[in-house]
Motif scaffolding. Structure first.
Motif, PDB file in Angstrom:
ATOM      1  N   TYR A 140      30.786-100.897   9.146  1.00  0.00           N
ATOM      2  CA  TYR A 140      30.504-100.851  10.580  1.00  0.00           C
ATOM      3  C   TYR A 140      29.992 -99.463  10.971  1.00  0.00           C
ATOM      4  CZ  TYR A 140      33.793-104.747  10.149  1.00  0.00           C
ATOM      5  OH  TYR A 140      34.431-105.891   9.758  1.00  0.00           O
ATOM      6  N   PRO A 141      29.292 -99.365  12.097  1.00  0.00           N
ATOM      7  CA  PRO A 141      28.837 -98.051  12.565  1.00  0.00           C
ATOM      8  C   PRO A 141      30.022 -97.195  13.005  1.00  0.00           C
ATOM      9  CG  PRO A 141      27.749 -99.860  13.747  1.00  0.00           C
ATOM     10  CD  PRO A 141      28.877-100.454  12.997  1.00  0.00           C
ATOM     11  N   SER A 142      29.909 -95.897  12.791  1.00  0.00           N
ATOM     12  CA  SER A 142      30.916 -94.956  13.287  1.00  0.00           C
ATOM     13  C   SER A 142      30.262 -94.028  14.305  1.00  0.00           C
ATOM     14  CB  SER A 142      31.509 -94.132  12.145  1.00  0.00           C
ATOM     15  OG  SER A 142      32.457 -93.205  12.647  1.00  0.00           O
ATOM     16  N   ALA A 143      30.963 -93.801  15.397  1.00  0.00           N
ATOM     17  CA  ALA A 143      30.417 -92.982  16.477  1.00  0.00           C
ATOM     18  C   ALA A 143      30.116 -91.553  16.032  1.00  0.00           C
ATOM     19  CB  ALA A 143      31.384 -92.974  17.662  1.00  0.00           C
ATOM     20  N   GLN A 144      30.825 -91.065  15.015  1.00  0.00           N
ATOM     21  CA  GLN A 144      30.563 -89.690  14.570  1.00  0.00           C
ATOM     22  C   GLN A 144      29.145 -89.543  14.028  1.00  0.00           C
ATOM     23  OE1 GLN A 144      32.683 -88.381  10.932  1.00  0.00           O
ATOM     24  NE2 GLN A 144      33.413 -90.489  10.741  1.00  0.00           N
ATOM     25  N   ASP A 145      28.632 -90.588  13.392  1.00  0.00           N
ATOM     26  CA  ASP A 145      27.268 -90.525  12.867  1.00  0.00           C
ATOM     27  C   ASP A 145      26.237 -90.673  13.980  1.00  0.00           C
ATOM     28  OD1 ASP A 145      28.003 -90.323  10.015  1.00  0.00           O
ATOM     29  OD2 ASP A 145      28.842 -92.314  10.363  1.00  0.00           O
ATOM     30  N   MET A 146      26.622 -91.338  15.058  1.00  0.00           N
ATOM     31  CA  MET A 146      25.742 -91.415  16.223  1.00  0.00           C
ATOM     32  C   MET A 146      25.580 -90.039  16.859  1.00  0.00           C
ATOM     33  SD  MET A 146      26.838 -95.083  17.884  1.00  0.00           S
ATOM     34  CE  MET A 146      26.534 -96.582  16.921  1.00  0.00           C
ATOM     35  N   LEU A 147      26.652 -89.256  16.860  1.00  0.00           N
ATOM     36  CA  LEU A 147      26.556 -87.887  17.377  1.00  0.00           C
ATOM     37  C   LEU A 147      25.555 -87.077  16.565  1.00  0.00           C
ATOM     38  CD1 LEU A 147      30.299 -87.021  18.100  1.00  0.00           C
ATOM     39  CD2 LEU A 147      28.474 -87.300  19.782  1.00  0.00           C
ATOM     40  N   THR A 148      25.637 -87.196  15.246  1.00  0.00           N
ATOM     41  CA  THR A 148      24.713 -86.464  14.369  1.00  0.00           C
ATOM     42  C   THR A 148      23.267 -86.814  14.688  1.00  0.00           C
ATOM     43  OG1 THR A 148      26.367 -86.433  12.605  1.00  0.00           O
ATOM     44  CG2 THR A 148      24.079 -86.026  11.968  1.00  0.00           C
TER      45      THR A 148
END
Length: 232
Positions: A190-198
């Motif tokens: 699943y997607p993780s929000a931490q990678d969206m920040l990056t």
């Protein structure tokens, strides 16, 4: 951009998981929770938990990042709606990140992947799928994101080591591996929000965050053909 004082919140509810991340300076705190059909109950308490943990209020944020899709129609709508509600109240801008790109970025973070195919089980015998390549530390789209039956994919045309992430590769591994040999990362479902920040940081630095009312989901269900992007 002064990252030392940067405060960004990210959230995603587009799949079976809820994910929230909060960046304060160079530190990122993350909460990931698999909670099917509980997104509307869990997402705000998760946001509040991270804000309380860091002593930050919503109006101190510089922006909010959200998973724009593709994913569950209901989940994507919840994520956009919650983002808009929080952003309106705090008067901060927002930015949408592809859920597929976020999973590809996770493969780069965890496995130093350079080529990734991300796929989410879209139900109805289809996958949401897209391919990505590493450029300057960030995963960039190599193909358009589509909803397609796995057997209808013509091929990815990637050579060298390819990582595969997402629930689509769990459900349709046999068919997809025939289309493209790949190393399946079983721990990136699943997607993780931490990678969206990056992925959102360059957009923030470039002033590309937008007003909350302009936030839009990306469903991709209407796209039915696999297309490589121009120049890729």
């Amino acid at each position: 951009m002064n990252t030392a004082t940067l405060k960004l919140l990210a959230l995603d509810t587009s799949t079976e998981a809820c994910s929230v991340a909060l960046q304060t300076g160079t530190e990122i705190l993350t909460l990931d929770e698999v909670c099917p059909q509980q997104h509307s109950k869990r997402i705000l308490p998760m946001v509040q938990q991270l804000l309380s943990q860091t002593g930050i209020s919503l109006n101190q944020l510089d922006g909010i990042v959200f998973g724009r899709g593709p994913g569950s129609f209901t989940g994507v709508r919840i994520g956009v709606g919650v983002t808009q509600g929080l952003a309106f109240g705090a008067d901060v801008p927002v930015y949408g990140v592809s859920t597929l790109a976020a999973m590809a970025q996770a493969a780069q973070r965890l496995y130093a992947a350079k080529q990734v195919i991300a796929g989410i089980d879209a139900r109805m015998a289809e996958v949401y799928i897209g391919s990505f390549i590493l450029q300057n530390g960030l995963m960039q789209p190599l193909s358009s994101e589509v909803a397609i039956k796995p057997q209808d994919i013509s091929g990815f045309d990637l050579s060298g080591e390819v990582h595969a992430v997402g629930t689509g590769w769990q459900t349709y591994a046999e068919v997809l591996l025939q289309k493209q040999p790949a190393v399946i990362a079983d721990d990136i479902l699943y997607p993780s929000a931490q990678d969206m920040l990056t992925l959102a940081l360059p957009a923030f630095a470039a002033g590309q965050f937008i007003a909350a009312e302009l936030a839009e989901p990306v469903y991709v269900r209407d796209d039915v053909t696999w297309q490589k992007l121009p120049g890729k």
